[in-house]
Design a protein around this motif. Structure first.
Motif, PDB file in Angstrom:
ATOM      1  N   ARG A   9       1.047  -1.891  -0.176  1.00  0.00           N
ATOM      2  CA  ARG A   9       0.554   0.097   0.063  1.00  0.00           C
ATOM      3  C   ARG A   9       0.798   1.676   0.021  1.00  0.00           C
ATOM      4  O   ARG A   9       2.134   1.140   0.203  1.00  0.00           O
ATOM      5  CB  ARG A   9      -0.630   0.387   1.626  1.00  0.00           C
ATOM      6  CG  ARG A   9      -2.076  -0.819   1.548  1.00  0.00           C
ATOM      7  CD  ARG A   9      -3.671  -0.710   2.333  1.00  0.00           C
ATOM      8  NE  ARG A   9      -2.725  -0.399   3.681  1.00  0.00           N
ATOM      9  CZ  ARG A   9      -3.591  -0.461   4.588  1.00  0.00           C
ATOM     10  NH1 ARG A   9      -5.034  -0.994   4.095  1.00  0.00           N
ATOM     11  NH2 ARG A   9      -3.181  -0.094   5.560  1.00  0.00           N
ATOM     12  N   PRO A  10       0.470   2.467  -0.429  1.00  0.00           N
ATOM     13  CA  PRO A  10      -1.030   2.061  -1.003  1.00  0.00           C
ATOM     14  C   PRO A  10      -1.002   2.118  -2.026  1.00  0.00           C
ATOM     15  O   PRO A  10      -0.822   2.276  -3.160  1.00  0.00           O
ATOM     16  CB  PRO A  10      -0.737   4.122  -0.999  1.00  0.00           C
ATOM     17  CG  PRO A  10       0.004   4.197  -1.675  1.00  0.00           C
ATOM     18  CD  PRO A  10       1.214   2.961  -0.578  1.00  0.00           C
ATOM     19  N   LYS A  11      -2.359   1.516  -2.295  1.00  0.00           N
ATOM     20  CA  LYS A  11      -2.720   1.005  -4.250  1.00  0.00           C
ATOM     21  C   LYS A  11      -2.835   2.440  -4.985  1.00  0.00           C
ATOM     22  O   LYS A  11      -3.003   2.797  -4.758  1.00  0.00           O
ATOM     23  CB  LYS A  11      -4.077   0.233  -3.621  1.00  0.00           C
ATOM     24  CG  LYS A  11      -3.926  -1.343  -3.072  1.00  0.00           C
ATOM     25  CD  LYS A  11      -5.584  -1.775  -3.179  1.00  0.00           C
ATOM     26  CE  LYS A  11      -5.253  -2.755  -2.208  1.00  0.00           C
ATOM     27  NZ  LYS A  11      -6.630  -3.612  -3.210  1.00  0.00           N
ATOM     28  N   ILE A  19       6.205   2.119  -0.444  1.00  0.00           N
ATOM     29  CA  ILE A  19       5.432   1.796   0.041  1.00  0.00           C
ATOM     30  C   ILE A  19       5.306   1.675   1.350  1.00  0.00           C
ATOM     31  O   ILE A  19       6.579   1.720   2.601  1.00  0.00           O
ATOM     32  CB  ILE A  19       6.425  -0.275  -0.278  1.00  0.00           C
ATOM     33  CG1 ILE A  19       5.568   0.007  -1.618  1.00  0.00           C
ATOM     34  CG2 ILE A  19       4.427  -0.775   0.831  1.00  0.00           C
ATOM     35  CD1 ILE A  19       6.688  -1.855  -1.720  1.00  0.00           C
ATOM     36  N   THR A  20       3.840   1.976   1.985  1.00  0.00           N
ATOM     37  CA  THR A  20       4.004   2.483   3.149  1.00  0.00           C
ATOM     38  C   THR A  20       3.762   1.763   4.086  1.00  0.00           C
ATOM     39  O   THR A  20       4.409   1.416   5.551  1.00  0.00           O
ATOM     40  CB  THR A  20       2.933   3.127   3.477  1.00  0.00           C
ATOM     41  OG1 THR A  20       1.722   2.877   2.814  1.00  0.00           O
ATOM     42  CG2 THR A  20       3.003   4.333   2.307  1.00  0.00           C
ATOM     43  N   ASP A  21       2.802   0.235   3.782  1.00  0.00           N
ATOM     44  CA  ASP A  21       3.003  -1.069   4.669  1.00  0.00           C
ATOM     45  C   ASP A  21       1.824  -2.722   3.444  1.00  0.00           C
ATOM     46  O   ASP A  21       2.004  -2.051   2.558  1.00  0.00           O
ATOM     47  CB  ASP A  21       1.873  -0.860   5.636  1.00  0.00           C
ATOM     48  CG  ASP A  21       0.774  -0.089   5.116  1.00  0.00           C
ATOM     49  OD1 ASP A  21      -0.159  -0.751   4.175  1.00  0.00           O
ATOM     50  OD2 ASP A  21      -0.051   0.109   6.585  1.00  0.00           O
ATOM     51  N   GLY A  36       4.686  -4.314   8.508  1.00  0.00           N
ATOM     52  CA  GLY A  36       5.530  -3.406   8.064  1.00  0.00           C
ATOM     53  C   GLY A  36       6.072  -3.640   6.821  1.00  0.00           C
ATOM     54  O   GLY A  36       6.911  -3.040   6.642  1.00  0.00           O
ATOM     55  N   THR A  37       6.184  -5.206   6.620  1.00  0.00           N
ATOM     56  CA  THR A  37       7.000  -6.133   5.717  1.00  0.00           C
ATOM     57  C   THR A  37       6.597  -7.372   5.209  1.00  0.00           C
ATOM     58  O   THR A  37       4.730  -7.422   6.364  1.00  0.00           O
ATOM     59  CB  THR A  37       8.427  -6.265   6.211  1.00  0.00           C
ATOM     60  OG1 THR A  37       8.021  -7.553   6.914  1.00  0.00           O
ATOM     61  CG2 THR A  37       9.313  -5.786   6.731  1.00  0.00           C
TER      62      THR A  37
END
Length: 72
Positions: A9-11, A19-21, A36-37
């Protein structure tokens, strides 16, 4: 074993943006968990009896197309 999908995410993010998560989603796009990963998401999925899949190519992630995904 239910198939779940591990997605960043974010899509719809642009190539090169961070990538945030990572989320674990079912076929209906319901978020089951957030991590987180990607590794943490895959590990959680397996521990909870799911069969995790990741996109073969990041921008090709249509859940209705099995050739867009690979089991991990």
């Amino acid at each position: 074993m239910a198939t779940v999908f591990v997605e960043p995410r974010p899509k719809g993010r642009q190539e090169g943006s961070p990538i945030t998560d990572y989320v674990v989603e079912d076929h209906a796009d319901h978020v089951l968990a957030t991590f987180g990963t990607q590794h943490e998401a895959i590990t959680w999925s397996k521990r909870n009896g799911h069969s995790p899949h990741v996109a073969r190519v990041r921008h090709l992630n249509d859940k209705k197309r099995p050739d867009h995904w690979r089991a991990v």
